[in-house]
Design an enzyme around this catalytic site. Structure first.
Site, mmCIF file in Angstrom:
data_model
loop_
_atom_site.group_PDB
_atom_site.id
_atom_site.type_symbol
_atom_site.label_atom_id
_atom_site.label_comp_id
_atom_site.label_asym_id
_atom_site.label_seq_id
_atom_site.Cartn_x
_atom_site.Cartn_y
_atom_site.Cartn_z
ATOM 1 N N SER A 557 58.091 45.857 40.396
ATOM 2 C CA SER A 557 59.356 45.528 39.734
ATOM 3 C C SER A 557 59.559 46.423 38.523
ATOM 4 C CB SER A 557 59.363 44.065 39.296
ATOM 5 O OG SER A 557 60.468 43.781 38.466
ATOM 6 N N TYR A 570 55.889 36.629 34.852
ATOM 7 C CA TYR A 570 56.362 37.498 35.925
ATOM 8 C C TYR A 570 56.102 38.963 35.580
ATOM 9 C CZ TYR A 570 59.585 39.624 39.316
ATOM 10 O OH TYR A 570 60.132 40.364 40.318
#
Length: 680
Positions: A557, A570
């Site tokens: 990501s 995250y």
């Protein structure tokens, strides 16, 4: 004049019925035909036509497009210019000058058999029972005993124009006959109507079946050999999963292959018997069989209980010997005009107590090769039950395997897709990025294992991609070592091994630091950091055993690089994944395994993560309506474009499709341009 629609429709129906039963013929084997008249649109005169299954078609799925349509007068006129058996291959090209109208399939090598025989309807099939008679040492006498003069014997001849002349002459000389047994090959039947022809085909097949059952001995393969009996089912499949990557790597020495595993009772019984080695060494006989299975299989000569390392060592020795033997077979029979050797690796590998591994350029080819060898086992059983199995000579096998016409057919095959022969496992493939990636990899030729915690979603995605020759689903929790090992086992049993892993499974919980619980932290790290590690570790074991290299791609990501608000768990786990890419690229490079990553951002539409609550929370952080979150993300990028799951899938393909063959340790941003997340 004939109603051509009725002739064609009846022929298709008959073909589909016959082809649907594997006792009648093998996949893509045999052909059927019908004759009738129609009006020539040019002359307005009646013209006799032949409709016959074209080259490469399958009876069970035949449609009108799969028929070749020829003018019967022109086809039969070829007998006047036939240059003799030494030049009979030239007649195949001549069939093109006999075609009626446009379209339709290319005429097959067996067209002459159908056109020259004086019968309105003709079936040529490869039933196990018929080939058992055809390959028995005293097949001609047994045919007489089985059928009397109702079915006649035709000595072995390679398929072609001369065989058509032979059958036509034998039929003319035996008006009482309903068909014939073709030595070493199969059967042909004929009739005045489609119904009669089908009835006669089935009569020959079923009469031969009864004859073998009633006259044959009880144990045609000899007694069971102690130690070679089948392992218990769970133990058998576990050993098959351990051996599959090793065997696939050996079978892919010349070029990559996809595998198929078969541990049916038919296979296991053959592998446990005294005559396994001598019968396997004789090879198959029917041309369709050995074109798929090669001249003979590789057979392990160790008992089922042998230690795995001993089996591995022995398989490597046997494989080296097999390659030498196959090269010698080629050298014995090749002429200056023969096509080049197509590879010396086995297509069939038999492991006593475990089962059969078959290989091909794709899953369907590998599966069908295994099905053909099952046909061969049935043929050998039948022939040994009533006589001695005596297939056609090795020299004749070579003439068919390296036939110029067969080579021309292979050369006409379309160019393989970029990921052909590659087996991919994608985690989190039930939705979003994982689903788009699985779909793209399959579209580029890969076999895909669709892995997801949601078994229903995995099953749906796999079904949308295609049948089980293309995609299979597995339900797996990537935090569970045992489930991951089981998923990899399913992959190697389905396709022979694994070449490409996409670590995509993930979730996100958007909270400020002070609201992030240990449970939140552990869950995200367990699924993405731990899960990716476990999947990569198990996949690397398979890839190293295969010795064929491989690809591992992490869907990381932008958040692994860029510090965004309210997502410490995250972002931290994505950074963990990003560094796993670097670490594994450094460690696995010596095995030819490339490890790369993709850094998406703002993939809202179709995303399982965003739909699961992450979208609402991120929208709240940025103060925009959830339905406008994708547009919001797009506007903060340099390109002002929204990122979709298929854009991430495109990046996975770019990394694995072949053009970046020397790239490892790379992260590709797929974020439409987020300057703060630039890697340099």
């Amino acid at each position: 004049m004939t109603d051509t629609n009725d002739v064609v429709g009846t022929l298709i129906e008959r073909s589909n019925r016959l082809g649907a039963d594997p006792r009648n013929t093998n996949y893509a084997g045999g052909n059927t035909s019908a004759k009738g008249s129609t009006t020539d649109p040019v002359t307005g005169q009646d013209v006799e036509l032949l409709w016959v299954k074209g080259s490469g078609g399958d009876l069970g799925t035949l449609t009108e497009k799969g028929l070749a349509v020829l003018r019967l007068d022109r086809m039969r006129a070829l007998t006047e210019v036939y240059p003799g058996v030494d030049r009979e291959d030239e007649m195949v090209a001549a069939f093109d000058y006999c075609l009626h109208g446009k379209g339709g399939a290319a005429p097959s090598i067996d067209t002459a058999m159908h056109g020259l025989v004086e019968a309105a309807h003709v079936d040529h099939l490869h039933p196990d029972s018929g080939i058992a008679l055809a390959t028995a040492a005293d097949g001609e006498a047994l045919t007489k005993e089985c059928f009397g003069d109702r079915v006649v014997w035709v000595p072995w001849r390679r398929p072609g124009f001369q065989l058509g002349l032979d059958i036509a002459a034998i039929k003319a000389a035996n008006p009482q006959a309903i068909g014939c047994i073709l030595g070493g090959h199969g059967i042909t039947a004929w009739g005045d109507s489609s119904e009669q022809c089908e009835e006669r085909s089935l009569e020959i097949i079923q009469t031969a079946e009864r004859f073998i059952a009633e006259r044959g001995k009880d144990e045609p393969f000899g007694p069971a050999v102690p130690g070679y009996e089948p392992l218990p089912a769970d133990e058998r499949r576990a050993r098959a999963a351990s051996l599959a990557p090793i065997i696939r790597g050996l079978a892919s020495t010349d070029k990559p292959q996809v595998g198929h595993f078969n541990d049916s009772d038919v296979v296991l019984e053959f592998l446990s018997r005294e005559k396994l080695q001598p019968l396997a060494a004789l090879g198959t006989s029917c041309p369709d069989h050995f074109l798929r299975t090669k001249v003979r299989p590789l057979v392990l000569d160790l008992p089922a209980s042998a230690p795995l390392d001993e089996v591995t060592t022995r398989l490597k020795e046997l494989h080296a010997a097999y390659r030498e033997d196959y090269q010698a077979y080629y050298d014995r029979h090749a002429t200056p005009d023969s096509p080049a050797i197509r590879g010396a690796d086995p297509a069939i590998v038999l492991i006593p107590g475990v089962g059969m591994f078959s290989f091909g350029k794709d899953k369907q080819t590998a599966r069908v090769a295994g099905e053909f060898y099952v046909n061969a086992i049935n043929v050998m059983r039948g022939a040994e039950a009533i006589s001695t199995y005596a297939p056609i000579p090795e020299s004749e096998k070579f003439r068919i395997e390296y036939w110029a016409l067969e080579e021309a057919k292979l050369q006409r095959m379309p160019k393989p897709k970029p990921l052909a022969t590659r087996v991919a496992l994608v985690t989190g493939a039930g939705s979003g990025i994982g689903k788009a990636t699985a779909e793209r990899l399959a579209a580029e030729g890969a076999c895909v294992v669709v892995a997801d915690l949601n078994g229903e979603a995995a099953t749906q995605t796999a079904a949308e991609i295609g049948n089980t020759d293309v995609a299979v689903p597995v339900t797996v929790d990537v935090t569970d070592e045992a489930q991951i090992a089981a998923a990899l086992n399913e992959a190697v049993l389905a396709f022979g091994g694994v070449d490409l892993i996409v670590n995509n499974a993930g979730l996100s919980i958007s909270k400020p630091l002070l609201e992030t619980t240990v449970k939140d932290w552990d869950l995200q790290h367990d699924v993405m950091a731990r899960g990716s590690f476990l999947v990569s570790r198990e996949a690397a074991r398979v890839m190293i055993d295969q010795g064929m290299g491989g690809d591992i791609v992490y869907i990381s990501s932008k958040n692994g690089v860029f510090a965004g608000p309210n997502n410490v768990a995250y972002g931290a786990t994505k950074a963990d994944q990003a560094h796993q890419v670097r670490l594994l690229a450094a460690e696995l490079g010596e095995h030819g395994i490339r490890v790369n990553g993709v850094n998406p951002d703002g993939v809202v539409r179709g995303s399982g993560i965003f739909a699961g609550g992450w979208g609402a929370k991120r929208a709240a952080v940025y103060g925009v309506p959830e339905e406008e979150l994708g547009a919001f993300y797009a506007q903060r990028t340099l390109l002002k474009r929204e990122v979709l799951p298929e854009h991430v899938a495109n990046a996975v393909f770019a990394l694995t499709g072949g053009d970046l063959s020397h790239t490892t340790g790379l992260h590709i941003p797929v974020d439409a341009g987020v300057a703060a997340a630039f890697l340099r």
